[in-house]
Design a protein around this motif. Structure first.
Motif, PDB file in Angstrom:
ATOM      1  N   PRO B  93       0.808  -1.231   0.000  1.00 16.27           N
ATOM      2  CA  PRO B  93       0.000   0.000   0.000  1.00 16.27           C
ATOM      3  C   PRO B  93       0.839   1.279   0.000  1.00 16.27           C
ATOM      4  O   PRO B  93       0.371   2.326  -0.437  1.00 16.27           O
ATOM      5  N   GLU B  94       2.092   1.156   0.438  1.00 20.36           N
ATOM      6  CA  GLU B  94       2.948   2.348   0.493  1.00 20.36           C
ATOM      7  C   GLU B  94       3.600   2.668  -0.856  1.00 20.36           C
ATOM      8  O   GLU B  94       4.186   3.743  -1.030  1.00 20.36           O
ATOM      9  N   ALA B  95       3.518   1.736  -1.812  1.00 16.38           N
ATOM     10  CA  ALA B  95       4.179   1.951  -3.115  1.00 16.38           C
ATOM     11  C   ALA B  95       3.428   3.005  -3.932  1.00 16.38           C
ATOM     12  O   ALA B  95       2.195   3.066  -3.910  1.00 16.38           O
ATOM     13  N   LYS B  96       4.204   3.816  -4.657  1.00 16.35           N
ATOM     14  CA  LYS B  96       3.615   4.849  -5.520  1.00 16.35           C
ATOM     15  C   LYS B  96       3.072   4.181  -6.787  1.00 16.35           C
ATOM     16  O   LYS B  96       3.723   3.289  -7.333  1.00 16.35           O
ATOM     17  N   LEU B  97       1.907   4.613  -7.243  1.00 20.34           N
ATOM     18  CA  LEU B  97       1.293   3.962  -8.403  1.00 20.34           C
ATOM     19  C   LEU B  97       1.479   4.791  -9.675  1.00 20.34           C
ATOM     20  O   LEU B  97       1.314   6.016  -9.655  1.00 20.34           O
ATOM     21  N   TYR B  98       1.816   4.115 -10.754  1.00 25.30           N
ATOM     22  CA  TYR B  98       2.009   4.768 -12.059  1.00 25.30           C
ATOM     23  C   TYR B  98       1.202   4.033 -13.123  1.00 25.30           C
ATOM     24  O   TYR B  98       1.025   2.810 -13.039  1.00 25.30           O
ATOM     25  N   ARG B  99       0.752   4.784 -14.115  1.00 25.94           N
ATOM     26  CA  ARG B  99       0.069   4.180 -15.269  1.00 25.94           C
ATOM     27  C   ARG B  99       0.950   4.246 -16.509  1.00 25.94           C
ATOM     28  O   ARG B  99       0.645   3.656 -17.533  1.00 25.94           O
ATOM     29  N   ASP B 100       2.038   4.997 -16.429  1.00 28.13           N
ATOM     30  CA  ASP B 100       2.968   5.133 -17.558  1.00 28.13           C
ATOM     31  C   ASP B 100       4.372   4.820 -17.036  1.00 28.13           C
ATOM     32  O   ASP B 100       4.867   5.499 -16.125  1.00 28.13           O
ATOM     33  N   TYR B 101       4.980   3.773 -17.590  1.00 29.67           N
ATOM     34  CA  TYR B 101       6.277   3.346 -17.043  1.00 29.67           C
ATOM     35  C   TYR B 101       7.351   4.413 -17.205  1.00 29.67           C
ATOM     36  O   TYR B 101       8.303   4.485 -16.420  1.00 29.67           O
ATOM     37  N   ARG B 102       7.206   5.267 -18.241  1.00 25.43           N
ATOM     38  CA  ARG B 102       8.219   6.322 -18.456  1.00 25.43           C
ATOM     39  C   ARG B 102       8.219   7.317 -17.302  1.00 25.43           C
ATOM     40  O   ARG B 102       9.261   7.838 -16.923  1.00 25.43           O
ATOM     41  N   LYS B 103       7.048   7.565 -16.757  1.00 23.40           N
ATOM     42  CA  LYS B 103       6.951   8.448 -15.572  1.00 23.40           C
ATOM     43  C   LYS B 103       7.651   7.776 -14.382  1.00 23.40           C
ATOM     44  O   LYS B 103       8.341   8.432 -13.606  1.00 23.40           O
ATOM     45  N   MET B 104       7.441   6.482 -14.272  1.00 22.34           N
ATOM     46  CA  MET B 104       8.068   5.767 -13.156  1.00 22.34           C
ATOM     47  C   MET B 104       9.597   5.812 -13.268  1.00 22.34           C
ATOM     48  O   MET B 104      10.297   5.919 -12.253  1.00 22.34           O
ATOM     49  N   LEU B 105      10.087   5.744 -14.514  1.00 21.66           N
ATOM     50  CA  LEU B 105      11.552   5.771 -14.716  1.00 21.66           C
ATOM     51  C   LEU B 105      12.154   7.124 -14.312  1.00 21.66           C
ATOM     52  O   LEU B 105      13.364   7.226 -14.075  1.00 21.66           O
ATOM     53  N   GLU B 106      11.306   8.149 -14.249  1.00 18.75           N
ATOM     54  CA  GLU B 106      11.804   9.467 -13.832  1.00 18.75           C
ATOM     55  C   GLU B 106      11.884   9.591 -12.310  1.00 18.75           C
ATOM     56  O   GLU B 106      12.459  10.555 -11.792  1.00 18.75           O
ATOM     57  N   ASP B 107      11.307   8.617 -11.627  1.00 20.53           N
ATOM     58  CA  ASP B 107      11.255   8.673 -10.152  1.00 20.53           C
ATOM     59  C   ASP B 107      12.649   8.382  -9.579  1.00 20.53           C
ATOM     60  O   ASP B 107      13.163   7.265  -9.730  1.00 20.53           O
ATOM     61  N   PRO B 108      13.261   9.337  -8.888  1.00 18.74           N
ATOM     62  CA  PRO B 108      14.611   9.105  -8.352  1.00 18.74           C
ATOM     63  C   PRO B 108      14.646   8.102  -7.195  1.00 18.74           C
ATOM     64  O   PRO B 108      15.712   7.605  -6.843  1.00 18.74           O
ATOM     65  N   ASN B 109      13.468   7.801  -6.635  1.00 19.98           N
ATOM     66  CA  ASN B 109      13.428   6.816  -5.552  1.00 19.98           C
ATOM     67  C   ASN B 109      13.495   5.381  -6.055  1.00 19.98           C
ATOM     68  O   ASN B 109      13.622   4.445  -5.268  1.00 19.98           O
ATOM     69  N   VAL B 110      13.372   5.222  -7.368  1.00 20.77           N
ATOM     70  CA  VAL B 110      13.419   3.874  -7.940  1.00 20.77           C
ATOM     71  C   VAL B 110      14.850   3.583  -8.403  1.00 20.77           C
ATOM     72  O   VAL B 110      15.396   4.300  -9.238  1.00 20.77           O
ATOM     73  N   ASP B 111      15.454   2.528  -7.829  1.00 19.96           N
ATOM     74  CA  ASP B 111      16.821   2.139  -8.225  1.00 19.96           C
ATOM     75  C   ASP B 111      16.794   1.146  -9.374  1.00 19.96           C
ATOM     76  O   ASP B 111      17.696   1.108 -10.201  1.00 19.96           O
TER      77      ASP B 111
END
Lengths: 80, 429
Positions: B93-111
């Motif tokens: 439940p704490e994970a951030k939700l994305y509908r576009d993987y390119r947006k997720m790739l911009e997330d600096p919290n994702v290694d």
């Protein structure tokens, strides 16, 4: 009810028969050791098989004796 | 119970060691070091922050497994199919939700990202992720075609990012132990590799509305999938290259739709033969309208047959019976065998009835947790385990080449340019 009496002679006879079965079974073991060239230690290690064969032979012997007794009984009754 | 499982998983290298294989196993399978107790100790208290793309059935399974991996932290989830996204978010439940993987790739919290999307998406998503500076775990098969696989490999070299492909058998203790025996020559030289996967089902999933048919049943359509060769064969083809240490020289095969004529475009039965440079053949057969034989992966050596999923070895000359057992067996055979009625010109060569010897009866799991653990460790340390990608690359590439052979009805060889500069098989094929 009639009491059954098993005499010492009968017990001795049964023990001798059981011993004969055991000797035959161990003979089979020795024969298979020679035939298949397996180690002599099987004389002792395969004792389980030998005892099973001994029991099987003794049961066959009992069955044969019962059969002979039945045949004799029928013949005797026919004669009478 | 859970505690015992975790302990078993964590100590699998020690278990190999206990069986006298630790040194040999690590030399033959250098990648297992990435999830060894030493590697886990090195990354203790550190986290690989994971973003998952496509938490459908396989993705959800990985998410569940990640709960067992202390160094895995799921920080983001991405899917275009809302039910799957919501289902996964219930687990994290704490994970951030994305509908576009390119947006997720911009997330600096994702290694790092775990890609468990349909096959046709793997390439673009993996390439974009590595370009965005993320490490990648991509489910098998690696990509939709051979060139894409090669480009992904080269992108990994260029960016230095970790790239894992979901070939979990490479981390399955049963397979490692069995392969250690094969590679050590304990069973004689490999003379054949036999793989099959039989199921009886249409391979369809329920579709809530007709416009989602191709989206949900993507495995059935050529635009998105290469069918049985990429979904099933690539695990088994990789076993063959692993066991022989060579890469196939050529492949031929045939496939068709024989039963499930429901509008699908991929074959429902295939048969492929791969030939290695020394003449050894490897077969892959799959039918999804008869499940009698189930799944099998068998390495046939001169002196024994190794059953990989069953973790048993069947010697050509099984251990000798005692004399009395041999005598009983001979008498039994004399009583129950069929008597020949037309001479001895033919007698059925029945398969061996030997019950085999267990290779690793205590093993549990199938390597899925271990491979994810190794990936997390590699992301944290930045060290790519040796040869793990190369083994997986060739597994995917030769499955794709097999599918090409089925489609073209030709015997095909891999184009020289797709042999990796870094690894051409252990025998340098």
């Amino acid at each position: 009810m009639k009491d059954l009496t098993i005499t010492a002679k009968q017990i001795r006879r049964e023990l001798i028969l059981l011993l004969v079965c055991f000797v035959i079974a161990e003979g089979v073991n020795i024969f298979s050791m020679i035939k298949y060239e397996t180690p002599w230690t099987e004389f002792f290690t395969q004792i389980g098989f030998v005892l099973i064969i001994t029991a099987a032979l003794y049961i066959i012997l009992i069955a044969l004796r019962v059969l002979i007794w039945l045949v004799k009984l029928i013949i005797d009754r026919c004669r009478k | 119970m859970e505690e015992k499982k975790t302990m078993d998983r964590r100590s699998f290298i020690e278990r190999l060691g206990g069986l006298g294989l630790a040194g040999a196993a690590v030399a033959a399978f250098p990648w297992v070091e990435a999830c060894s107790p030493a590697a886990n100790k090195e990354v203790a208290k550190e986290k690989a922050r994971i973003g998952m793309i496509g938490p459908g059935s396989r993705g959800y399974f990985h998410l569940e497994n990640m709960k067992q991996i202390p160094q895995a932290e799921v920080v983001a989830l991405c899917d275009i199919y809302e039910p799957n996204l919501q289902h996964a978010s219930e687990l994290y439940p704490e994970a951030k939700l994305y509908r576009d993987y390119r947006k997720m790739l911009e997330d600096p919290n994702v290694d790092c990202v775990v890609i468990t999307t349909p096959l046709f998406c793997h390439f673009q998503m993996a390439m974009d992720a590595m370009d965005a500076g993320k490490h990648v775990f991509c489910e098998k098969a690696m990509a939709y075609n051979i060139d894409e696989c090669y480009q992904m490999y080269m992108k990994h070299l260029e960016t230095g990012k970790i790239l894992f492909i979901g070939q979990q058998r490479l981390f399955d203790p049963k397979y490692l132990k069995a392969m250690a025996g094969v590679l050590a020559g304990n069973y004689g030289p490999v003379v054949n590799v036999r793989n099959y996967w039989f199921r009886n089902g249409d391979w369809r999933r329920d579709v809530p509305s007709p416009e989602l048919e191709r989206h949900i049943n993507w495995r059935l359509y050529r635009e998105y999938s290469r069918g049985l060769m990429t979904e099933l064969a690539c695990h088994q083809i990789q076993n063959g290259t692993w066991a022989t240490g060579m890469l196939p020289e050529k492949v031929m095969g045939t496939g068709s739709i024989i039963y499930w004529k429901d509008g699908r475009e991929v074959f429902d039965n295939v048969a492929c033969i791969y030939t290695f440079p020394n003449g050894v053949n490897m077969t892959f057969e799959s039918v999804i309208s008869n499940a009698h034989f189930g799944m099998g992966e068998q390495i046939l050596c001169k002196d024994a047959m190794v059953d990989l999923p069953g973790s048993r070895v069947y010697f050509e000359e099984p251990p000798r019976k005692s004399g009395i057992e041999s005598l009983i067996a001979e008498i039994e055979e004399g009583i129950f065998s069929n008597s020949a009625f037309a001479g001895t010109s033919f007698s059925a060569e029945n398969g061996s009835k030997d019950k085999g010897i267990a290779i690793m009866p205590e093993a549990d799991g199938d390597g899925t947790v271990e491979i994810m653990e190794a990936f997390c460790n590699a992301c944290i340390t930045g060290k790519m385990p040796d040869k793990v990608l190369e083994e997986a690359y060739y597994g995917s590439v030769f499955s794709l080449l097999g599918d090409e052979a089925l489609l073209q009805q030709k015997t095909l060889s891999l184009d020289e340019k797709y042999y990796l500069p870094t690894y051409k098989g252990r025998n340098g094929a």
